[in-house]
Design an enzyme around this catalytic site. Structure first.
Site, PDB file in Angstrom:
ATOM      1  N   GLY A 154       1.338   7.358  -5.512  1.00  0.00           N
ATOM      2  CA  GLY A 154       1.002   7.278  -3.686  1.00  0.00           C
ATOM      3  C   GLY A 154       0.810   5.891  -3.380  1.00  0.00           C
ATOM      4  N   ALA A 155       1.935   5.187  -3.424  1.00  0.00           N
ATOM      5  CA  ALA A 155       1.940   3.651  -3.323  1.00  0.00           C
ATOM      6  C   ALA A 155       2.411   3.444  -1.881  1.00  0.00           C
ATOM      7  CB  ALA A 155       2.747   2.908  -4.156  1.00  0.00           C
ATOM      8  N   ASN A 156       2.821   4.523  -1.150  1.00  0.00           N
ATOM      9  CA  ASN A 156       3.677   4.401   0.040  1.00  0.00           C
ATOM     10  C   ASN A 156       2.631   4.199   1.354  1.00  0.00           C
ATOM     11  OD1 ASN A 156       3.335   7.252  -0.367  1.00  0.00           O
ATOM     12  ND2 ASN A 156       3.768   7.411   1.802  1.00  0.00           N
ATOM     13  N   GLY A 162      -2.135   3.580   2.657  1.00  0.00           N
ATOM     14  CA  GLY A 162      -3.359   3.423   2.255  1.00  0.00           C
ATOM     15  C   GLY A 162      -3.583   2.416   1.180  1.00  0.00           C
ATOM     16  N   ILE A 163      -4.680   2.590   0.316  1.00  0.00           N
ATOM     17  CA  ILE A 163      -4.963   1.774  -0.749  1.00  0.00           C
ATOM     18  C   ILE A 163      -4.049   1.387  -1.795  1.00  0.00           C
ATOM     19  CG2 ILE A 163      -7.426   2.045  -0.258  1.00  0.00           C
ATOM     20  CD1 ILE A 163      -7.673   3.735  -2.657  1.00  0.00           C
ATOM     21  N   GLY A 164      -3.392   2.493  -2.010  1.00  0.00           N
ATOM     22  CA  GLY A 164      -2.087   2.291  -2.650  1.00  0.00           C
ATOM     23  C   GLY A 164      -1.123   1.449  -2.435  1.00  0.00           C
ATOM     24  N   SER A 221     -13.636   8.588  -6.976  1.00  0.00           N
ATOM     25  CA  SER A 221     -14.276   8.679  -5.571  1.00  0.00           C
ATOM     26  C   SER A 221     -15.719   8.784  -5.745  1.00  0.00           C
ATOM     27  CB  SER A 221     -13.848   9.780  -4.950  1.00  0.00           C
ATOM     28  OG  SER A 221     -14.685  10.049  -3.726  1.00  0.00           O
ATOM     29  N   TYR A 261     -12.714  19.149  -3.773  1.00  0.00           N
ATOM     30  CA  TYR A 261     -12.436  17.760  -3.981  1.00  0.00           C
ATOM     31  C   TYR A 261     -13.754  17.097  -5.098  1.00  0.00           C
ATOM     32  CZ  TYR A 261     -11.651  12.843  -2.557  1.00  0.00           C
ATOM     33  OH  TYR A 261     -11.363  11.445  -2.383  1.00  0.00           O
TER      34      TYR A 261
END
Length: 281
Positions: free
Chosen positions: A3-5, A7-9, A120, A146
């Site tokens: 998920g590095a594309n 937000g925080i990633g 989270s 979640y």
């Protein structure tokens, strides 16, 4: 990093690349991954990975060659409408927990340094319902689902560290949570009123994605023990500089931890790859 594309990633990947790391952006959408990588200074690479598909996870892992100094399990979904992964798991549990569980164990023999799991604060209202993990019988509650997936992240981190230690591995497993960070994660609920509320609260309360990435980076590089949990130091852990934070007693229940691991192995068909003695230790 998964998920590095965005937000925080994306921020964490950018900072690691800027410091000289070769960063692999493991993303579902290659075009978005390439666009994100183009904004980063340093050595980056983009590979396809869909955590909602165990076939994709296995394909990614089987293609891997070489050591991994740092594996950051960052990708996730938050409070979408009820859905199913390619393997029939509830979307949040399947993506946030089971996908990363499988990926980590499949890559673990390559890992030389550290595994970071992004959890989270929502783990505080999570509970592991072993009788209905996939929300097939009870009415679906997106926030409860979640919370279950994020509690599973912390339970996974704890049992992973126990097994690594028992196997005599120097690899550390740590966890982090970003507090309240303004990212696109909050805008996939399928409920217009909730998305509009997030627009307002993001402006008034949240820290930006740069601040939200700090606990992940802290868990990745700080001198901390295994099974550490990092989060913001500010009001209610919503924002601020990173520090080690506490977790609920439910996240430290070793009976639930071990049972969840066993169930996760059964559901994914993936097992802990190191010394067998670590399982029974």
């Amino acid at each position: 990093m998964t998920g590095a594309n965005s937000g925080i990633g994306r921020v964490a990947a950018r900072e690691l690349a800027a410091k000289g790391a070769h960063v692999v952006l493991a993303v579902r959408n290659l075009d978005k991954g390439e666009a994100a990588a183009a904004t980063m200074n340093g050595d980056t690479e983009v590979r396809k990975l869909d955590l909602a598909s165990l076939a994709s996870v296995r394909e990614f892992a089987s293609a891997w060659d070489g050591d991994i100094d740092l594996l950051i399990n960052n990708a996730g979904v938050m409070v979408p409408p009820l859905g199913r992964t390619a393997d029939g798991f509830e979307t949040q549990f399947g993506t946030n927990h089971l996908g990363h569980f499988a990926l980590t164990n499949l890559l673990l023999e390559h890992v030389t340094g550290r595994v970071v799991v992004v959890a989270s604060g929502a783990h505080r209202f999570g509970a592991i319902d072993f009788d209905d993990l996939q929300w097939e019988r009870k009415p679906y509650k997106a926030w409860r689902a979640y919370g279950q997936s994020k509690l599973a992240n912390l339970l996974f981190t704890a049992e992973l560290q126990r097994r690594l230690t028992a196997a005599g591995s120097p690899v550390l497993a740590t966890a982090a949570h970003p507090g309240y960070a303004a990212t696109n994660l909050q805008f996939h609920s399928g409920r217009g009123w909730f998305d509009r509320l997030n627009v307002v609260s993001n402006r008034l309360i949240a820290q930006d994605d740069n601040g939200g990435a700090l606990p992940t980076l802290y868990a990745a590089v700080a001198d901390v023990p295994g099974n550490s949990y990092a989060g913001p130091s500010g009001f209610m852990e919503l924002r601020g500089a990173p520090k080690l934070v506490t977790r609920t007693s439910a996240a430290e229940d070793m009976d639930v931890t071990r049972r969840l691991w066993d169930v996760s192995e059964q559901l994914t068909g993936v097992s802990f790859p190191l010394a067998a003695s670590a399982v029974a230790a």
